[in-house]
Scaffold this motif. Structure first.
Motif, short mmCIF file in Angstrom:
data_model
loop_
_atom_site.label_atom_id
_atom_site.label_comp_id
_atom_site.label_asym_id
_atom_site.label_seq_id
_atom_site.Cartn_x
_atom_site.Cartn_y
_atom_site.Cartn_z
N MET A 23 -6.36 -1.96 -7.62
CA MET A 23 -6.75 -1.15 -6.47
C MET A 23 -5.56 -0.28 -6.04
SD MET A 23 -8.10 -2.34 -2.72
CE MET A 23 -9.65 -2.97 -3.36
N ASN A 24 -5.81 0.96 -5.81
CA ASN A 24 -4.78 1.89 -5.38
C ASN A 24 -4.55 1.73 -3.87
OD1 ASN A 24 -3.20 4.05 -4.66
ND2 ASN A 24 -4.36 5.55 -5.81
N PHE A 25 -3.41 1.17 -3.50
CA PHE A 25 -3.13 0.90 -2.09
C PHE A 25 -3.14 2.17 -1.25
CE2 PHE A 25 1.10 1.62 -3.85
CZ PHE A 25 1.70 2.42 -2.88
N GLU A 26 -2.82 3.31 -1.84
CA GLU A 26 -2.76 4.56 -1.09
C GLU A 26 -4.13 5.01 -0.58
OE1 GLU A 26 -0.76 6.18 -4.46
OE2 GLU A 26 0.92 6.83 -3.19
N GLY A 56 1.93 -5.96 -2.06
CA GLY A 56 0.91 -6.95 -2.40
C GLY A 56 -0.18 -6.41 -3.30
N MET A 57 -0.65 -5.21 -3.00
CA MET A 57 -1.77 -4.66 -3.76
C MET A 57 -1.37 -4.24 -5.17
SD MET A 57 -4.13 -5.38 -1.78
CE MET A 57 -5.45 -4.72 -2.77
N THR A 58 -0.08 -4.17 -5.45
CA THR A 58 0.35 -3.86 -6.82
C THR A 58 0.72 -5.11 -7.60
OG1 THR A 58 2.63 -3.47 -6.07
CG2 THR A 58 1.17 -1.55 -6.20
N ARG A 59 0.58 -6.26 -6.97
CA ARG A 59 0.85 -7.52 -7.67
C ARG A 59 -0.30 -7.86 -8.60
NH1 ARG A 59 5.88 -10.16 -7.01
NH2 ARG A 59 6.95 -8.81 -5.53
#
Length: 123
Positions: free
Chosen positions: A1-4, A49-52
């Motif tokens: 998921m792309n956090f941006e 977190g979202m890139t983990r």
């Protein structure tokens, strides 16, 4: 998921920037540093977190982000008490931290309810 693309990340970025702008002239460096650091921690931990890779790691950083939101809320109350933040602005920031915290909680719930991608169904 792309956090941006996450609304919670976007809103927390705006809040963090507003804190920096508001306190840029404050000579109480300790307070200014503490407030801006807790505000900065919210979107930073969402992004990390979202890139983990694992859901466990994602949730870990989101919990930290939510805790930073509570820390910031406490600092806003103190800032209002010592007249660093006027009541109207303080109430706006308190409301925003509550909303961001709820959004982070919703994201955590969503991640915890998502079945692992490598599970095979019985069908």
């Amino acid at each position: 998921m792309n956090f941006e693309k996450l609304q919670v990340w976007q809103r927390s970025i705006k809040l963090s920037a507003a804190l920096y702008k508001h306190f840029q002239e404050l000579r109480d460096f300790s307070f200014r540093d503490q407030v801006t650091r807790s505000g900065l921690s919210i979107p930073s931990n969402i992004a990390e977190g979202m890139t983990r890779r694992t859901d466990k790691d994602k949730v870990h950083f989101l919990v930290i982000s939510r805790s930073s939101c509570a820390e910031l809320r406490t600092q806003i109350y103190i800032g209002m008490e010592i007249d660093y933040i006027d009541a109207e602005l303080g109430q706006q920031w308190l409301a925003e931290t509550r909303e961001i915290s709820k959004m982070i909680s919703g994201l955590i719930t969503s991640i915890n309810q998502t079945p692992p991608a490598n599970c095979l169904s019985d069908s």
